[in-house]
Design a protein around this motif. Structure first.
Motif, mmCIF file in Angstrom:
data_model
loop_
_atom_site.group_PDB
_atom_site.id
_atom_site.type_symbol
_atom_site.label_atom_id
_atom_site.label_comp_id
_atom_site.label_asym_id
_atom_site.label_seq_id
_atom_site.Cartn_x
_atom_site.Cartn_y
_atom_site.Cartn_z
ATOM 1 N N THR A 84 0.781 -1.202 -0.005
ATOM 2 C CA THR A 84 -0.023 0.103 -0.095
ATOM 3 C C THR A 84 0.844 1.209 0.040
ATOM 4 N N ARG A 85 2.262 1.262 -0.256
ATOM 5 C CA ARG A 85 2.791 2.291 -0.060
ATOM 6 C C ARG A 85 2.744 3.171 1.314
ATOM 7 N N GLY B 39 3.094 -1.203 -3.847
ATOM 8 C CA GLY B 39 1.891 -0.229 -4.184
ATOM 9 C C GLY B 39 0.860 -1.136 -5.091
ATOM 10 N N SER B 40 0.965 -2.543 -5.338
ATOM 11 C CA SER B 40 0.294 -3.006 -6.300
ATOM 12 C C SER B 40 -1.117 -3.653 -5.557
ATOM 13 N N GLU B 41 -1.225 -3.634 -4.227
ATOM 14 C CA GLU B 41 -2.441 -4.025 -3.494
ATOM 15 C C GLU B 41 -3.000 -5.072 -3.751
ATOM 16 N N HIS C 45 -2.798 5.855 2.041
ATOM 17 C CA HIS C 45 -3.587 4.991 2.444
ATOM 18 C C HIS C 45 -4.024 4.139 1.190
ATOM 19 N N ALA C 46 -3.336 4.347 0.016
ATOM 20 C CA ALA C 46 -3.716 3.278 -1.030
ATOM 21 C C ALA C 46 -5.026 3.731 -1.823
#
Ligand SMILES: Cc1cc2nc3c(=O)[nH]c(=O)nc-3n(C[C@H](O)[C@H](O)[C@H](O)COP(=O)(O)OP(=O)(O)OC[C@H]3O[C@@H](n4cnc5c(N)ncnc54)[C@H](O)[C@@H]3O)c2cc1C
Ligand SMILES: Cc1cc2nc3c(=O)[nH]c(=O)nc-3n(C[C@H](O)[C@H](O)[C@H](O)COP(=O)(O)OP(=O)(O)OC[C@H]3O[C@@H](n4cnc5c(N)ncnc54)[C@H](O)[C@@H]3O)c2cc1C
Lengths: 547, 547
Positions: free
Chosen positions: A210-211, A259-261, A499-500
C-alpha cells in the motif's frame, strides 16, 4: 490472521467513554446525542453461504495442509472487511453481503505460488490479507467474474528471514506484524522505524503493498524508500527485485510491485533497510500562530534538512478539538490560557520527535531545527505535551470506535501537494468536506494535520466528524467522500498519500494517472495475473462509486 | 544535435599528448607502442544510402517544418553512434554499417507526438537522441524489423519551462544540455547538482532515460531521486506522472518511464528537484591504507550520513595509474614520497568534495565526516589534489581519445553491490578483466573506484587498459565485456549502476530481472509502442552478444 476484534479496532481493554470536554464540544457544535448503538453478536451475523466445493477444498488442503483452509463462521467474519468507515458501518450493522468463501493460510513462498496456481485453475479470486487494516476497501472479498473468493491470509509467512547487519538490510516474511518485526530487530539493536498509526495490527507485506507511511516517515522515509527488494508470487510466476542498493538496468520493476495492493500477485518477502535503534529520543511540542505561517516553518525545516523524525503540525481546528478530546482537561485549559497570554488565541500545535545516535547528536539536530523555527514565531510548550502525544500515538482508533457507537460519522483522508499548492489544496478539501456535510443537515468539524515533509512538498491529513445521518449512513459518507475526492482531483493533488487506492479511491485513479497509465497497470496485470484472479475490483477496473 | 566531434569526445582544443610518466608506465607494463592511428576524413566515411522516401520526408516535414528533416552526410554521421568503445572503434575505422536514414528535430511535445504517429504509419523505427553520449549502444540506429530508422534529435525541446522556487522544482525540456540547465538555474541562485562526467555533452532527457548518476550523486542523489515527474510522448499516446512529492496511488509509473532508454516513448519534459546553489565548496584529498580498509571507512561515512557531496575512492591500482597520468609529475612524486614516509607504499586516494549553504554549515559537515575517517587511519593530503581533481573532472574522456589514437583498448564499466558483497564483486570483476585480457596476450591494467555511496552499499567503477589486438579490436573488447558481465552476474551484482542497458548490457538483463520481469517490460512496450518502433534492439529483445 486478523488480530483484531471483529467489529472494530484492536483488542479489548483500550476503550473508554469520550472525555467530558470533548463530548460537550461535539454536543454543542455537531449535535451529538446520548444514544449508543448496540452491536450484534458475532454468531448472529448473517453471511452468504460459502461456495467452496469439496473438490476445491481438497486441492487447497493438499497444498497448505488440513486445518489451514477454514470456512467457519468466525474466520469468515474476521476476514470479511478491512477497517474503513464503510467497513465498520457494515460490520456493526451485521450486513455482511461479502465474505470470503474460505481463508487459506500458506506457510511459505512455495505454498503461495501453488495456491495461486490452484486458484487460477479453480477460477477462484484471491484476496491477499495482511493485518486487514486497509481503510480503502482493499481486502473486500470481491469475487469479480470468478466462481468464488478466497482470502489468502499471510500470517504464517512471518519473521526475520535474513539479517545483513553490515549493509543494514533485513529480509522479512510478508505476514510479519509491526510489533513482531520491531522486536526481532530490537534484539539486534536495530529498528526499521516504520510506525503507521495501525502499526500494532498491520504487516510488512501490507505496508509495502500500500506504500504506507509511518509517523516517523519524515525521518526514516516512507516504506517505499525503505524497501530495497521484494519477492512476489503471482499466478503467472515469480518476480524478485533489488539485490543491490541502486541500478540503472532499465525501468525499476520494484516500483511496479510496491503499491500493487494485491492486484498483481502476493508479496511474500521484503528486504528492508534497517538502522541502529536511536540512543536518544526526545518529544516536544510547540505552538505556532496560524496554519499558513506554520506551514512556512515546516517548509523551512524540510528544505534545510532540519525536520525532526516525527514532525506533525495540526491546524487551528484540529488543535482545538484535540485539546478538548485530551484526557487531561486541566492541562488543556492551562495550555490554552498560557497561549492566550502569549497572544495566541488560535494556536496550531506542532509535535516534534527528535532522535539521535547519542544525546549530542540529538541536540545538534534539534538545535538546527529550532534555528529554523525561531524565525517563525514558534512558542515552545516543552516536553510534556510531546510525550503525551507519543504515549497515545496508537490510541486514536479506539476513540473512533467509541464515536461510532455514539452515532458519529468519523473518517480521515489524506493527500500530498507541493509547497506551492499545499494551502490551496488544504482550503479546497476542507471546504468540500464542510459544505457536503452541512448541506445534508449534519454540520462537520474538519481538522487537518501535516505529518510527512518532503523538500518539495508535504502531506495533508484530514479528520472529519459529523452526526450520522440515520438510515442513510453510507450515502452520507459516499457523498462526502465524492466531494472530497473531486476537490482533490480539481486541485491536482493525489487521491492518496499513504492509504492506497483499494476500491474507495479507484474512481479517481484514471484521472490521476491517465487512461494510458491505467492501461500500463492492466498490461502488468495481464502478464502476472492472466486470468485476473488477484484482488478483483481494487485499484483498476473497480466499480464506480454509486451516485 | 550532437555537439561533439564526429570521431570522439567533446570539442577541439582539449587534446594533448600522454603525460610522459604515464606513457612510460603504459609502455613498460602494457607494451604501448609509438604508432598513431590516422583518422579518416568525415567526407570519406561510407554510409549506407538513406532509405527515406520522398513521401515520408514530406510527411515528416509537414510536422516539423522544412529544414528539420535532414539526411545530409554530416548529420547522419553525427547521429550514427554513441560514445562507447565499440562506437568509437567503428567511427575511427570509418565502418558505419548503421546510420539513421534521417534526423528529425521536432520543436515541442506536440510535434514529437505527431512524428511518432507518422513513423508508426510509415513503419520507421525511432531512436531518441539527446547528447548521444551513450556508452552502451543506446543510440545505435537499428531499424529492427522496420522499413528504416530515423534519429529523433531532441535538441529543440530545450530550456527551463517552469520554475517553482517555493517547492524547489524546475521543469526542463528533455533536450536541455547540462551546462545550459545549470546556467538557467544559476541565474536564480539554484542548482540541480547533477554532474555525470559527460555533463557538458549530455541532456536532461538522456539522464532520465538512462538513470544516470553524477559525480555529486552521493550528496544530491541520482537523477532518479531528483526527478519528481516526467512527460512522455509515445506512439500509443501520452503519459504524465508526478504532480506531488509522494503518492500511494498504486504502483509508481514514473519508475517505469525513468530508465526506459527510448524503448517506450520519448521523454519530452522532466520536473526536477533543485536546490539553492551552495554558498561554500571545498575539495580535499586523503590517502587510505588499502582498498578493503578504505571501503570500511566509506561504509562508516554512508551509514552515519556523513559522506561528502563528492566522495570518490580509488583503489591502489587506479591511484598508482592516476598519479602517473597526472599532468604534474613533480607533485605526484612528492606525494608518493610523503606517503611512503608515512608508511603508505600502496595508498588509495580519496577525493572529498564538501558543500554547504555557508562556511559554517560546510565545516560542520566536514567535521562529522572527518570524525568517521579518523577511525580509519586516513592521512590528509590537503586541498590541492582535491582541487586538481575538481579542475579536471570533465577532462578524462579526452585522454581516452588520445589512448585510442595510440592503439590502446580503454573502457570502463560499473556496478553496485551491498557493503557485504562489495569486495567479493570487486575482486571477481577485476580478476575477470585481467584474465580475459591476459589470455589474449594483451595484459591489462585494471583500476577501480567507488563514487556513489548508499546506506546499504556502493557503486564500483572499473577502468581497464590494454594494447589493442590488431585486426581483432572488437572481438578483444567483446570477450572482455562478456567475461566481466558474466562475473557480475555470478556475483549477483547489477549489470549497470548508471550507464544503462542499451544493447551492450542487454544479454544480462533477463538474468537480472528474470524472464517474467522482461515480460513486464514487453507488456509496457506493447501498451505504449504497439508496433515496436521505439529504439529497437535496446534494453529488451536485443541481439545476443556474438560469441
Ligand atoms: C486506524 C488506522 C490507522 C492507520 N494509519 C495508517 C498510517 O499511519 N499510515 C499508513 O500508511 N496507513 C495507515 N492505515 C492504513 C493501513 O493500516 C495500511 O494501509 C497498512 O499498510 C495495511 O497493512 P495490513 O497488513 O493491514 O494490510 P491489509 O489491510 O491486509 O491489506 C492492504 C492491501 O494490501 C494487500 N496486501 C496485504 N498484504 C499483501 C501481500 N503480502 N502481498 C500483496 N498484497 C498484500 C491487500 O490485498 C490489500 O489490498 C491505517 C489504518 C487504520 C485502520
Ligand atoms: C565520457 C563519458 C562519461 C560518462 N559519464 C557518465 C557518468 O558520470 N554518469 C552517468 O550516469 N553516465 C555517464 N556516461 C553515460 C552517458 O553520458 C549517460 O548515459 C547520459 O545520461 C546520456 O545522456 P545523453 O543526453 O547523451 O543521451 P543519449 O546518449 O542521446 O541517449 C541515451 C539513451 O537514452 C535515450 N534517450 C535520450 N534522450 C531521451 C528522451 N528524451 N526520451 C527517451 N529516451 C531518450 C536514447 O535513445 C538512448 O537509449 C558517460 C558517457 C561518456 C561517453
Amino acid at each position: 490472521m486478523s488480530r483484531q476484534r471483529w467489529w472494530g479496532w484492536g483488542t479489548d481493554g483500550h476503550d473508554g467513554p469520550l472525555p467530558e470536554a470533548g463530548e460537550a464540544l461535539l454536543a454543542e457544535e455537531l449535535g451529538l446525542g446520548t444514544e449508543r448503538t448496540v452491536l450484534p453478536a458475532l454468531e448472529e451475523l448473517e453471511l452468504p453461504p460459502s461456495t467452496l466445493t469439496d473438490g476445491a477444498r481438497a486441492k487447497l488442503e493438499e497444498i497448505v495442509g488440513a486445518g489451514w483452509v477454514r470456512d467457519d463462521h468466525e474466520a469468515r467474519v474476521l476476514h470479511s472487511a478491512g477497517r474503513s468507515y464503510p467497513d465498520l458501518l457494515a460490520l456493526r450493522s451485521g450486513e455482511l453481503s461479502h465474505a470470503p468463501d474460505a481463508i487459506v493460510s500458506p506457510a511459505d513462498h512455495a505454498e503461495v505460488l501453488a495456491v495461486l496456481g490452484a486458484c487460477a485453475d479453480l477460477d477462484l479470486a484471491v484476496i491477499p490479507f495482511g493485518g486487514g487494516t486497509s481503510v480503502v476497501g482493499g481486502v473486500a472479498p470481491l469475487a469479480g467474474e470468478h466462481g468464488g473468493a478466497i482470502c489468502l491470509d499471510l500470517a504464517r509467512l512471518t519473521g526475520l528471514l535474513e539479517l545483513d547487519r553490515r549493509s543494514g538490510l533485513a529480509r522479512f516474511g510478508a505476514g510479519t506484524f509491526g510489533p513482531d518485526a520491531e522486536s526481532e530487530l530490537a534484539a539486534h539493536g536495530l529498528t526499521l522505524g516504520h510506525h503507521p498509526q495501525s502499526f500494532e495490527f498491520s504487516t510488512v507485506g501490507g505496508w509495502v503493498a500500500t506504500r504506507s507511511a509511518g509517523q516517523g516517515s519524515t525521518g526514516y522515509g516512507r516504506i517505499d524508500e525503505l524497501v530495497q527488494g521484494v519477492r512476489m508470487a503471482a499466478p503467472g510466476g515469480e518476480v524478485t527485485t533489488g539485490s543491490g542498493p541502486a541500478s540503472a538496468a532499465g525501468p525499476d520493476l520494484r516500483e511496479l510491485l510496491v503499491g500493487s495492493e494485491g492486484t498483481l500477485g502476493v508479496l511474500t518477502e521484503a528486504t528492508l533497510r534497517v538502522r541502529p535503534a536511536p540512543g536518544a529520543t526526545r518529544y516536544e511540542a510547540l505552538a505556532l500562530p496560524g496554519f499558513a505561517a506554520a506551514v512556512e516553518a515546516l517548509r523551512g525545516l524540510a528544505q534545510a534538512g532540519a525536520a525532526a523524525t516525527v514532525t506533525r503540525l495540526s491546524d487551528e481546528e484540529e488543535t482545538r478539538v484535540n485539546l478538548a478530546m485530551s484526557g487531561s482537561p486541566r492541562a488543556a485549559a492551562a495550555l490554552r490560557a498560557y497561549l492566550r497570554a502569549r497572544g495566541l488565541s488560535q494556536p496550531c500545535l506542532l509535535i516534534l520527535g527528535w532522535e539521535g545516535a547519542t544525546d549530542a547528536a540529538l541536540r545538534a539536530r534539534r538545535e538546527a531545527g529550532h534555528r529554523v523555527l525561531r524565525d517563525h514565531a514558534a512558542i515552545s510548550l516543552g516536553e510534556k505535551p510531546g510525550e503525551a502525544w507519543a504515549h497515545s500515538r496508537f490510541h486514536g482508533p479506539y476513540l473512533r470506535d467509541e464515536l461510532m457507537s455514539r452515532r458519529m460519522l468519523v473518517d480521515t483522508l489524506e493527500t500530498a501537494a507541493t509547497w506551492t499548492d499545499l494551502l490551496a489544496t488544504y482550503r479546497a478539501v476542507g471546504a468540500a468536506l464542510r459544505s457536503s456535510l452541512a448541506s445534508r443537515g449534519t454540520p462537520a468539524l474538519v481538522g487537518c494535520h501535516v505529518s510527512h515533509l518532503y523538500p518539495t512538498g508535504a502531506s495533508l491529513y484530514f479528520t472529519f466528524l459529523a452526526r450520522q445521518e440515520e438510515g442513510a449512513e453510507l450515502e452520507q459518507w459516499q457523498a462526502t467522500k465524492r466531494a472530497a475526492g473531486d476537490a482533490l482531483a480539481a486541485a491536482g493533488a493525489t487521491i492518496t498519500h499513504h492509504h492506497a487506492v483499494g476500491s474507495d479511491h479507484a474512481p479517481w485513479l484514471p484521472g490521476e494517472i491517465g487512461e494510458l497509465g491505467v492501461d500500463l497497470l492492466r498490461a502488468a496485470k495481464r502478464t502476472l495475473d492472466p486470468t485476473g484472479i488477484m484482488n478483483p475490483g481494487k485499484l483498476i477496473d473497480a466499480a464506480p462509486l454509486p451516485s
